[in-house]
Design a protein around this motif. Structure first.
Motif, PDB file in Angstrom:
ATOM      1  N   CYS A   1      13.812  17.709  36.310  1.00 52.26           N
ATOM      2  CA  CYS A   1      13.684  19.001  36.993  1.00 52.26           C
ATOM      3  C   CYS A   1      12.502  19.796  36.437  1.00 52.26           C
ATOM      4  N   ALA A   2      12.386  19.838  35.102  1.00 51.06           N
ATOM      5  CA  ALA A   2      11.291  20.578  34.471  1.00 51.06           C
ATOM      6  C   ALA A   2       9.943  19.944  34.787  1.00 51.06           C
ATOM      7  N   ALA A   3       9.870  18.609  34.713  1.00 48.93           N
ATOM      8  CA  ALA A   3       8.595  17.929  34.949  1.00 48.93           C
ATOM      9  C   ALA A   3       8.082  18.178  36.357  1.00 48.93           C
ATOM     10  N   GLU A   4       8.979  18.155  37.341  1.00 47.08           N
ATOM     11  CA  GLU A   4       8.559  18.389  38.724  1.00 47.08           C
ATOM     12  C   GLU A   4       7.963  19.785  38.888  1.00 47.08           C
ATOM     13  N   ALA A   5       8.583  20.777  38.262  1.00 47.14           N
ATOM     14  CA  ALA A   5       8.076  22.144  38.362  1.00 47.14           C
ATOM     15  C   ALA A   5       6.781  22.315  37.587  1.00 47.14           C
ATOM     16  N   MET A   6       6.673  21.682  36.438  1.00 44.96           N
ATOM     17  CA  MET A   6       5.510  21.867  35.574  1.00 44.96           C
ATOM     18  C   MET A   6       4.256  21.226  36.159  1.00 44.96           C
ATOM     19  N   ARG A   7       4.397  20.027  36.737  1.00 45.83           N
ATOM     20  CA  ARG A   7       3.211  19.364  37.265  1.00 45.83           C
ATOM     21  C   ARG A   7       2.728  20.006  38.561  1.00 45.83           C
ATOM     22  N   ALA A   8       3.513  20.888  39.171  1.00 41.21           N
ATOM     23  CA  ALA A   8       3.084  21.580  40.383  1.00 41.21           C
ATOM     24  C   ALA A   8       2.090  22.695  40.094  1.00 41.21           C
ATOM     25  N   VAL A   9       1.948  23.075  38.826  1.00 43.35           N
ATOM     26  CA  VAL A   9       0.998  24.130  38.450  1.00 43.35           C
ATOM     27  C   VAL A   9      -0.419  23.556  38.467  1.00 43.35           C
ATOM     28  N   PRO A  10      -1.375  24.206  39.116  1.00 41.37           N
ATOM     29  CA  PRO A  10      -2.746  23.681  39.157  1.00 41.37           C
ATOM     30  C   PRO A  10      -3.368  23.617  37.760  1.00 41.37           C
ATOM     31  N   GLY A  11      -4.195  22.591  37.561  1.00 45.29           N
ATOM     32  CA  GLY A  11      -4.972  22.487  36.332  1.00 45.29           C
ATOM     33  C   GLY A  11      -4.253  21.865  35.166  1.00 45.29           C
ATOM     34  N   VAL A  12      -3.116  21.179  35.401  1.00 48.79           N
ATOM     35  CA  VAL A  12      -2.391  20.542  34.305  1.00 48.79           C
ATOM     36  C   VAL A  12      -1.983  19.130  34.692  1.00 48.79           C
ATOM     37  N   ILE A  13      -1.699  18.325  33.669  1.00 45.94           N
ATOM     38  CA  ILE A  13      -1.084  17.016  33.858  1.00 45.94           C
ATOM     39  C   ILE A  13       0.000  16.841  32.807  1.00 45.94           C
ATOM     40  N   LEU A  14       0.953  15.987  33.106  1.00 40.37           N
ATOM     41  CA  LEU A  14       1.966  15.551  32.152  1.00 40.37           C
ATOM     42  C   LEU A  14       1.683  14.069  31.910  1.00 40.37           C
ATOM     43  N   PRO A  15       1.027  13.705  30.811  1.00 41.08           N
ATOM     44  CA  PRO A  15       0.456  12.363  30.684  1.00 41.08           C
ATOM     45  C   PRO A  15       1.459  11.238  30.449  1.00 41.08           C
TER      46      PRO A  15
END
Length: 623
Positions: free
Chosen positions: A178-192
């Motif tokens: 749930c957190a990863a889906e919300a976090m990667r939706a923010v422009p200018g970031v990646i979850l590697p």
């Protein structure tokens, strides 16, 4: 939900964004996934990379579907190494793909993108400057691989993180997803990390000297009671971490905040929840200067959560003040009068007396400007207007705007030789016709001619190897002989036709000719892209023995060329004949490339002529 009173510690990195496009989304994703593989941590992978987001066709340079990827490394040198290897092995090799820089060219120092990969073309590669970006077109078996020459390196932030402490594995996975889906939706970031989630959070150092990092045992439930300082209690059965890298500290903070907001409903003890605490990994401030305080993020104060000094904004550039000048010709010169140095930038800050005293060149004489012109203030600073009451009078005034670097110069009437010669900036509008060598060795800026032009437009001077080297030159009428001779760069639009030996020895650049041409067009053509819209001009080109049919799929390059030409046409002022170019713009369909000739085979053979109209003579079919 319990939010620990702690902070996530992050560190500076170097970063770049790449845009990967392809014929359809499937192949774009194949390339992006491959290019960002084995890139979870700089500890062993050399970089951290991931897909930032999907791109719509209207968001990409070539109008095709694509994806944006971000790549982070600890140094610009390592980032350059990773970009070249990953693009070369994973994007160049993938069918139909192209790759572009996804950040503004002036955002940071450039590193190679297509600059090194072009050598794969083994001499068949083509360099092309389109819309201010330099591209390489590399021949491959399905057509061409198109890549920006470079991509800029910017400062990034790596290591922002959330630790999700849950009752059991199911609860931890639910919260992490749930957190990863919300976090990667923010422009200018990646979850590697895989799926954006890390099971093997680490600490610095190990009891084994060969290891620089080891398991973060303070957050390992299986180590509870076995390590001196555990961060867990008996109710926590699983901990998962989410690591986030961003192009800025603000992007990382917003991403972490989105993750905290997303898991808030899961902070319950029932079967649907099971998230007990949220914490973060840090090393007491010794790892990096960026500290993201969880409780401030939880309270929706992202700016206050970042304990790092923001760079001050640059001072606003000074805006020129004052007025321009209007110079009206009083009498027709008996000899050719050269206006060297009579430029908008040289008149800035002068009073009327100083302008009137400026010397002109009349043979060996240096008469003052006031001998020929009436001087009056007009317009804004950086503007110069030349008025020739009898339109033919200006035909004896040479070198108008020669060497111009900035400002706006308008000519009401005809002009003589070498208009805009060597100019590098600013805009010149001639609301009439010009004589020979207009735009000779032009380097930049824009030169617009509402009427006809003479010979050697956009060409080189005798003995010089280079003609026009940049900028935009438009001619609403017809050009003379030797159009664009040895032209090296820039865009040339000719609504009418051209004389003999048009495009002779063209080195590079983009040229569009709307009308008929004389004998031997594209003689000695080395490189460059030419668009011919007239059936007779196409027939003349097909009769040249050094030009042969070109094959392969070049739709990406054509799309970029056609789009840029339409943009350049829209930049032509109405008073300088934009209406003459509109039919040309309407025919520049960027969806599929027209028939193409290659050559001149007597030289490099890397030039190309796009034929936008059917040949009218049935005895001269398209070969």
């Amino acid at each position: 939900m319990i939010i620990d009173d702690t902070f996530a510690e992050a560190f500076p990195m170097k970063a770049t964004r790449l845009l990967i496009t392809a014929h359809d989304p499937v192949w774009a994703r194949h390339a992006a996934v491959a290019a960002t593989g084995f890139a979870t941590s700089v500890i062993a992978c050399g970089c951290e990379a991931g897909i930032e987001r999907e791109l719509r066709p209207d968001e990409t340079p070539d109008g095709r579907p694509g994806l944006a990827v971000l790549i982070f490394a600890m140094s610009g040198k390592e980032l350059a190494r990773q970009v070249e290897r990953r693009v070369g092995q994973c994007v160049l090799t993938c069918p139909t793909t192209a790759v572009y820089a996804g950040l503004p060219a002036d955002a940071g120092e450039p590193i190679a993108l297509g600059r090194g990969l072009r050598f794969f073309g083994d001499g068949g590669q083509i360099g092309k400057r389109i819309a201010g970006r330099r591209l390489w077109r590399v021949p491959v078996m399905d057509g061409e691989f198109v890549a920006d020459e470079t991509t800029p390196v910017v400062k990034g932030v790596g290591g922002g993180n959330l630790l999700l402490l849950a009752r059991d594995t199911d609860a931890a996975l639910r919260a992490a997803q749930c957190a990863a889906e919300a976090m990667r939706a923010v422009p200018g970031v990646i979850l590697p990390f895989p799926g954006g989630v890390v099971r093997s959070g680490s600490k610095v150092g190990s009891r084994y000297p060969a290891l620089m990092a080891s398991t973060n045992d303070a957050f390992c439930p299986t180590q509870l009671g076995l390590v001196p300082r555990s961060e867990l209690d008996a109710g926590i059965g699983s901990v998962l971490e989410i690591v986030v890298d961003g192009l800025s500290a603000t992007a990382v903070a917003r991403s972490m905040q989105a993750g905290l907001d997303a898991v808030r409903p899961l902070a319950t003890d029932d079967a649907a929840g099971g998230l007990l605490r949220v914490s973060a990994g840090n090393y007491g401030g010794k790892l990096g200067p960026f500290h993201f305080h969880l409780r401030r993020l939880h309270e929706h104060r992202p700016a206050e959560a970042i304990a790092a000094t923001a760079a001050s904004s640059p001072a606003a550039a000074e805006v020129p003040t004052g007025h321009g000048w209007r110079l009206t010709l009083r009498r027709r010169p008996a000899l050719r009068l050269e206006l060297d140095g009579l430029l908008p930038e040289t008149l800035d800050g002068l009073d009327a007396a100083a302008v009137a005293a400026l010397p002109l060149r009349l043979g060996r004489l240096r008469p003052p400007l006031s001998d020929w012109f009436d001087v009056a203030p007009a317009g804004a600073a950086g503007e110069l207007v030349l008025v020739f009451p009898d339109a033919a009078d200006g035909a004896r005034l040479d070198r108008i705007g020669a060497g111009m670097t900035r400002g706006w110069l308008v000519v009401h009437g005809d002009a003589g030789d070498e208009v805009g010669a060597g100019m590098s900036g600013g805009r010149i509008e001639v609301r009439g016709s010009v004589r020979d060598q207009a735009g000779v060795e032009m380097q930049g800026g824009a030169l617009h001619i509402a009427g006809d032009a003479g010979d050697f437009v956009a060409s080189a001077r005798p003995g010089s190897p280079d003609g026009m080297r940049g900028g935009l030159l438009s001619i609403a009428g017809r050009a003379g002989a030797r159009l664009a001779d040895r032209m090296r760069r820039g865009t040339l639009l000719v609504a009418g036709g051209a004389g003999d030996f048009a495009l002779s020895r063209l080195v590079a650049g983009t040229v569009v000719i709307g009308g008929a041409v004389g004998a031997h067009p594209a003689w000695g053509l080395r490189r460059g892209s030419v668009v011919l819209l007239d059936a007779g001009a196409q027939a003349a080109a097909q009769r040249e023995p050094g030009l042969v049919p070109g094959g392969g799929d070049v739709r990406v390059a054509w799309t970029l060329i056609a789009r840029d030409l339409r943009r350049q046409i829209e930049a032509v002022p109405e008073a300088a004949g934009r209406a003459a170019f509109r039919p040309m713009s309407d025919r520049l369909d960027d969806r599929a490339p027209p028939p193409r000739l290659r050559g001149d085979l007597a030289v490099d053979g890397l030039g190309e002529l796009f034929l936008l109209a059917p040949v009218s003579d049935p005895e001269e079919p398209v070969r």
